[in-house]
Design an enzyme around this catalytic site. Structure first.
Site, PDB file in Angstrom:
ATOM      1  N   TYR A 177     -17.224  24.997  92.776  1.00  0.00           N
ATOM      2  CA  TYR A 177     -16.991  23.555  92.903  1.00  0.00           C
ATOM      3  C   TYR A 177     -16.698  22.990  91.512  1.00  0.00           C
ATOM      4  O   TYR A 177     -17.466  23.153  90.574  1.00  0.00           O
ATOM      5  CB  TYR A 177     -18.247  22.919  93.497  1.00  0.00           C
ATOM      6  CG  TYR A 177     -18.134  21.493  94.009  1.00  0.00           C
ATOM      7  CD1 TYR A 177     -17.073  20.662  93.694  1.00  0.00           C
ATOM      8  CD2 TYR A 177     -19.129  20.970  94.835  1.00  0.00           C
ATOM      9  CE1 TYR A 177     -16.990  19.364  94.161  1.00  0.00           C
ATOM     10  CE2 TYR A 177     -19.068  19.670  95.318  1.00  0.00           C
ATOM     11  CZ  TYR A 177     -17.996  18.875  94.973  1.00  0.00           C
ATOM     12  OH  TYR A 177     -17.933  17.579  95.439  1.00  0.00           O
ATOM     13  N   CYS A 178     -15.555  22.315  91.372  1.00  0.00           N
ATOM     14  CA  CYS A 178     -15.175  21.626  90.142  1.00  0.00           C
ATOM     15  C   CYS A 178     -15.168  22.602  88.969  1.00  0.00           C
ATOM     16  O   CYS A 178     -14.492  23.607  88.998  1.00  0.00           O
ATOM     17  CB  CYS A 178     -16.106  20.433  89.909  1.00  0.00           C
ATOM     18  SG  CYS A 178     -15.581  19.334  88.567  1.00  0.00           S
ATOM     19  N   VAL A 179     -15.934  22.307  87.905  1.00  0.00           N
ATOM     20  CA  VAL A 179     -15.915  23.154  86.717  1.00  0.00           C
ATOM     21  C   VAL A 179     -16.365  24.572  87.038  1.00  0.00           C
ATOM     22  O   VAL A 179     -15.895  25.546  86.420  1.00  0.00           O
ATOM     23  CB  VAL A 179     -16.797  22.535  85.613  1.00  0.00           C
ATOM     24  CG1 VAL A 179     -18.240  22.419  86.043  1.00  0.00           C
ATOM     25  CG2 VAL A 179     -16.715  23.341  84.333  1.00  0.00           C
ATOM     26  N   GLY A 204     -15.633  26.057  89.746  1.00  0.00           N
ATOM     27  CA  GLY A 204     -14.453  26.669  90.355  1.00  0.00           C
ATOM     28  C   GLY A 204     -13.482  27.165  89.298  1.00  0.00           C
ATOM     29  O   GLY A 204     -12.882  28.245  89.425  1.00  0.00           O
ATOM     30  N   PHE A 211     -13.507  24.253  95.561  1.00  0.00           N
ATOM     31  CA  PHE A 211     -13.642  22.838  95.879  1.00  0.00           C
ATOM     32  C   PHE A 211     -13.170  22.032  94.672  1.00  0.00           C
ATOM     33  O   PHE A 211     -13.768  22.092  93.596  1.00  0.00           O
ATOM     34  CB  PHE A 211     -15.099  22.473  96.161  1.00  0.00           C
ATOM     35  CG  PHE A 211     -15.692  23.058  97.410  1.00  0.00           C
ATOM     36  CD1 PHE A 211     -14.916  23.704  98.358  1.00  0.00           C
ATOM     37  CD2 PHE A 211     -17.064  22.958  97.652  1.00  0.00           C
ATOM     38  CE1 PHE A 211     -15.486  24.240  99.503  1.00  0.00           C
ATOM     39  CE2 PHE A 211     -17.631  23.472  98.792  1.00  0.00           C
ATOM     40  CZ  PHE A 211     -16.848  24.122  99.723  1.00  0.00           C
TER      41      PHE A 211
END
Length: 618
Positions: A350-352, A354, A379
């Site tokens: 998720y985000c960083v 990811g 994500f």
């Protein structure tokens, strides 16, 4: 004004007095039917007493806190904003007499249109400019308030338009100027000033100033803790009514704890799932409550689910770099494989996290260990930061040096990051709460998402600075073998792991166009891109039962997001079932939910109950 100009509280008190005198004159001319109490009488005396108490709190706060050293000047120093705005005024065509005449003519037309609608019996004015900050009917009942907010909206629109007309600016400088100008304009909204906001004025008269007294006390408290309050923090307790999905901490390092959630089905997918949330925030955004919880939903679908809970950085983590987070992801993957006796895992970043997962996959591929990850889901994650959105306005040499100064203890205080993200949505996450909770004296709502938003996490200084420079500023991750982590060069083209890439249509942190570009750099991996409604949080946390939003799919490969959206199929509701169908196709095998599939059972040594200690560390 006060003689002691070094005392901001005294200055603020005098400013309030001046506002009050000016307001009485304005109301006498425009609204003779409204009477304000005279200074020193009734509720106003109570209000003045509250200001004096607030002044004491402010003075104590000043003595205890080194505010300029802890909070970015861009957020708190008026001089910093003045520098931006002076540069703006020097370059925009406002000084052009033709532009001035144009603005004057538009203003006169607007005022004539507004004033001409008052005085006619029973007619409700139709104002030309709309904004939800001024949706209350009180902004239209009196012509003075209609003129105030309509003029503000007109001037704000004109100034923002002039940013685009300014000549001689590099694109990055223009974005910084646009952000600074918009932020200043949001701060100057008449809704934010007690004497210009009719809703606040009515509440103040009704409650004899009690709302403002309460608001000053809240302001002083927020200044003392260095963070804006968004919700009733006493309404939530980790493990009791938030982050309550049952599970056990089965592994920990100095950087993270690994939670395994208890199964709720007799059979489970053979390939387990590990979720890497961003260490910028707490993991329980994916486990807010049973109705919103992604981890509860995955366990109910028969997925053995693991969650990484990152430790909030402290002074002992000053040496932590991006390599350590990549090693942590590999360590978690290996631990799960060994614990359950499986060849591979499905992974979510998720985000960083990811972004880091993409680097991890590239490293595993280079080492011949790609089979450890059966599938990867991203994500709202970026690998190409060329179009990374508004966060890039904070990435220049001056800002990076400021971050380094603020991180001398070995970590960046999470409150600074929280303030940064709040600034990106200032109207919603700053000024809305200033009006409701400081000016109107409204009680704070008990809202789990806002509680999570305020539960900040500190960041390791070396990692954070390098991440901003190498990715946001220099965009090095997409250059094959240019970056090296854990001794291995990173080439995203080596990734062949099936990927599910989700983006939020209204995401301002990881813009969908930027997220989509991951499909270009994962060209050798089977990839499915899904565009979800809403933004960085609600676009992800959208359970099937909510009935909210929508998502778009389009089979095949596309040159850009526009090509994807041209002909894409819109589906109502949550994208989670689409992801589940995709995940099952990657590894459909199932096994009984027994043995170490049930964490904490007989013979299974675990550390503690979920959500664990690390999520509560500050």
């Amino acid at each position: 004004m006060a003689d002691d100009t070094s005392d901001p509280a005294a200055f603020f008190t005098d400013m309030l007095k001046a506002q009050g005198n000016a307001a009485r004159q304005i109301f006498g001319q425009f609204m003779p039917g409204i009477e304000l109490p005279a200074p020193g009488t009734g509720g106003l005396a109570q209000f003045q007493a509250g200001v004096g108490e607030w002044q004491k709190l402010w003075s104590g706060f000043q003595q205890q806190q080194a505010l300029p050293d802890r909070i970015p000047p861009l957020m708190t120093d008026p001089g910093e904003w003045l520098e931006y705005l002076n540069a703006f005024y020097r370059q925009v065509p406002l000084a052009n007499p033709e532009k001035q005449q144009e603005l004057f003519r538009e203003g006169m037309t607007l005022w004539q249109t507004i004033i001409g609608q008052y005085g006619e019996d029973g007619q409700k004015p139709e104002l030309p400019l709309a904004d939800r900050r001024f949706a209350d009917p009180k902004w239209r009942e009196q012509p003075v308030f209609a003129l105030i907010h309509q003029t503000y909206l007109m001037v704000a629109r004109q100034i923002l338009a002039l940013v685009d007309e300014t000549e001689g600016l590099e694109p990055h400088a223009r974005e910084q100027l646009r952000f600074a100008t918009r932020t200043a304009i949001e701060a100057l909204s008449p809704a934010n000033f007690p004497m210009l906001n009719p809703v606040v004025l009515d509440r103040t008269i009704e409650r004899s100033g009690e709302n403002l007294v309460k608001g000053f006390e809240r302001l002083a408290g927020d200044l003392e803790k260095g963070q804006l309050t968004h919700t009733d923090t006493g309404a939530f307790k980790l493990g009791e009514n938030i982050a309550i999905t049952p599970g056990k901490v089965v592994h920990e390092t100095r950087l993270y704890q690994l939670i395994q959630y208890s199964p709720t089905t007799d059979e489970v997918f053979e390939t387990p799932l590990v979720i890497f949330p961003p260490w910028i925030n707490r993991f329980y955004i994916l486990d807010l409550n049973p109705k919103k919880s992604f981890v509860k939903w995955t366990t109910d679908q028969g997925i053995t689910t693991f969650m990484v809970s990152w430790k909030s950085a402290d002074e002992t983590m000053g040496d932590v770099t991006w390599d350590d987070y990549i090693r942590a992801q590999i360590d978690a993957i290996d631990h799960i494989r060994e614990r359950l006796g499986v060849k591979s895992v499905n992974a979510i970043g998720y985000c960083v996290a990811g972004t880091t997962l993409a680097a991890t996959l590239a490293i595993l591929a280079r080492r011949g260990e790609a089979a450890k990850v059966n599938s990867a889901t991203f994500f709202t994650a970026q690998v190409d930061f060329e179009r990374a959105g508004e966060l890039k306005v904070f990435i220049d040499e001056a800002q990076l040096k400021m971050i380094e100064r603020a991180s001398q203890a070995g970590f960046l205080d999470g409150r600074i990051m929280a303030a940064t993200f709040n600034l990106l949505r200032g109207t919603d996450l700053i000024w809305n709460y200033v009006v409701n909770n400081y000016l109107l004296g409204e009680d704070y709502p008990a809202f789990d998402l806002l509680y999570w938003n305020g539960d900040v996490s500190n960041l390791p200084a070396r990692w954070h600075t390098a991440y901003l420079k190498d990715l946001y500023r220099d965009n090095l991750l997409v250059i094959p073998d240019h970056m090296v982590a854990d001794g291995t060069p990173i080439d995203l083209a080596r990734i062949e792991t099936p990927a599910y890439i989700q983006a939020g249509r209204e995401d301002h942190i990881a813009p969908p166009d930027s997220v989509f570009r991951m499909t270009e750099f994962l060209a050798n991996a089977p990839a499915r891109f899904v565009l979800a409604g809403s933004g960085h949080i609600a676009g992800v946390v959208n359970p099937p039962g909510s009935g909210k939003y929508q998502y778009w799919t389009h089979e095949g490969r596309f040159a850009d997001l526009a090509a994807f959206r041209n002909g894409a199929t819109e589906h109502p509701g949550s994208w989670w079932p689409d992801w589940l169908q995709w995940l099952e196709a990657q590894a459909p095998g199932r096994v009984p939910a027994k043995g170490k599939r049930k964490p904490g059972g007989r013979g299974d040594k675990v550390i503690e109950d979920a959500p664990g200690r690390y999520v509560a560390s500050r």
